[in-house]
Design an enzyme around this catalytic site. Structure first.
Site, mmCIF file in Angstrom:
data_model
loop_
_atom_site.group_PDB
_atom_site.id
_atom_site.type_symbol
_atom_site.label_atom_id
_atom_site.label_comp_id
_atom_site.label_asym_id
_atom_site.label_seq_id
_atom_site.Cartn_x
_atom_site.Cartn_y
_atom_site.Cartn_z
ATOM 1 N N ASP A 97 0.856 -1.186 0.000
ATOM 2 C CA ASP A 97 0.000 0.000 0.000
ATOM 3 C C ASP A 97 0.890 1.234 0.000
ATOM 4 O O ASP A 97 1.268 1.761 1.050
ATOM 5 C CB ASP A 97 -0.909 -0.015 1.222
ATOM 6 C CG ASP A 97 -2.041 0.989 1.102
ATOM 7 O OD1 ASP A 97 -2.075 1.729 0.095
ATOM 8 O OD2 ASP A 97 -2.889 1.035 2.011
ATOM 9 N N ALA A 98 1.265 1.670 -1.199
ATOM 10 C CA ALA A 98 2.154 2.820 -1.349
ATOM 11 C C ALA A 98 1.512 3.948 -2.138
ATOM 12 O O ALA A 98 2.013 5.071 -2.132
ATOM 13 C CB ALA A 98 3.456 2.398 -2.034
ATOM 14 N N LYS A 99 0.415 3.655 -2.835
ATOM 15 C CA LYS A 99 -0.367 4.651 -3.581
ATOM 16 C C LYS A 99 0.514 5.548 -4.449
ATOM 17 O O LYS A 99 0.376 6.770 -4.459
ATOM 18 C CB LYS A 99 -1.223 5.484 -2.630
ATOM 19 C CG LYS A 99 -2.253 4.655 -1.859
ATOM 20 C CD LYS A 99 -3.114 5.507 -0.978
ATOM 21 C CE LYS A 99 -4.150 4.693 -0.237
ATOM 22 N NZ LYS A 99 -3.574 3.819 0.809
ATOM 23 N N ARG A 100 1.389 4.941 -5.203
ATOM 24 C CA ARG A 100 2.299 5.696 -6.048
ATOM 25 C C ARG A 100 1.577 6.195 -7.299
ATOM 26 O O ARG A 100 0.678 5.543 -7.823
ATOM 27 C CB ARG A 100 3.498 4.834 -6.458
ATOM 28 C CG ARG A 100 4.392 4.399 -5.297
ATOM 29 C CD ARG A 100 4.956 5.592 -4.538
ATOM 30 N NE ARG A 100 6.080 5.228 -3.706
ATOM 31 C CZ ARG A 100 6.069 5.204 -2.377
ATOM 32 N NH1 ARG A 100 4.962 5.514 -1.730
ATOM 33 N NH2 ARG A 100 7.158 4.891 -1.694
#
Length: 281
Positions: A97-100
């Site tokens: 979960d890094a939402k890049r």
């Protein structure tokens, strides 16, 4: 290095065998304190190792939130690398979960960080943001497809602020969120038993029947537990697409730590409730 079996196929099998539950690994300061741990790298490592030990051999997906590791710098990222490695070795799929989200070579570099098979942080899937335009994600889409990984694209998120962008209406009359879902349906066309390109769709959003959630891909659904959504309410939100929903539970499981048996019992209860809700549809 040969690619893995596609993420969608691996996820479908894991959900069928272990139940459709994703447990978040969210070591924020208040939760470390609840566990009696210091807000430092040692506390972070103890927390993450305990969660992996407790549930990685029984849940379909573990989802570490990279920000809570990155805040400790390189030593925190090293803990994240080890957690990903150990979770995957125990049989869980890891969604980072890094939402890049970025463009061009920068997006390609983000993709290589998490989706290249020999990368230290290689994960089975990555959360990404499409709000620089869906096609800005193309480097991540292409590398995920090449390596057998997947993506979860922010589409209809559970935070109230998301509506000002995701519910905005385009000139063609379709909302931005619906446009993201349509892009993903095209990515997944013809993939069996499940496409590898999923959407993040909040479980707290109520009736979503006005949206076409049949994207032939997984729907990562935050909001179960602390945010108020329940396993029993999933069919009312997702309708026929509920079989492809991967409900995410974080605090609802993690608050039972650091006792390993209690963490396992909580994860097993949520998995059983979700499986029963899906089976009833």
């Amino acid at each position: 290095m040969s690619p893995l079996e596609p993420f969608g196929a691996r996820l479908r099998r894991a959900m069928d065998e272990r139940g459709p539950l994703c447990v978040g690994i969210d070591p924020h300061a208040s939760l470390l304190a609840e566990w009696g741990l210091n807000d430092d790298v040692a506390g972070l490592e103890r927390f993450s190792r305990t969660v992996v030990e407790a549930v990685a051999d029984r849940v379909a997906v573990l989802k570490p939130q990279s920000a809570f590791f990155e805040r400790f710098g390189s030593r925190g990222v090293a803990v994240l690398e080890k957690s990903v490695e150990e979770a995957r070795a125990a049989g869980a799929l890891v969604v980072m979960d890094a939402k890049r989200g970025d463009i061009g070579s920068t997006m390609a570099a983000y993709a290589e960080s998490f989706l290249r098979k020999d990368a230290p942080l290689f994960s089975d899937a990555l959360t990404v943001s499409p709000y620089l335009g869906y096609d800005s994600l193309r480097p991540a889409v292409d590398l995920a497809r090449e390596s057998g990984a997947g993506l979860f694209v922010l589409a209809l998120t559970s935070n109230p602020e998301g509506a000002e962008v995701q519910h905005a209406v385009r000139p063609d009359g379709r909302t931005v969120g619906a446009t993201v879902l349509a892009h993903l349906a095209r990515e997944n066309a013809g993939q069996e038993p499940l496409g590898s390109f999923g959407a993040v769709v909040g479980a707290t959003l109520g009736d979503l029947s006005s949206y076409d959630l049949d994207i032939n891909g997984p729907l990562l659904a935050p909001g179960i537990g602390a945010q108020g959504a329940t396993p029993a309410g999933l069919p009312a939100v997702f309708g026929p697409a509920v079989r492809n929903v991967v409900p995410n539970v974080s605090r609802g499981v993690l608050r039972h730590g650091p006792d390993v048996a209690a963490l396992r019992d909580a994860a097993d209860r949520f998995a059983a409730e979700i499986r029963a809700a899906v089976a009833a549809v």
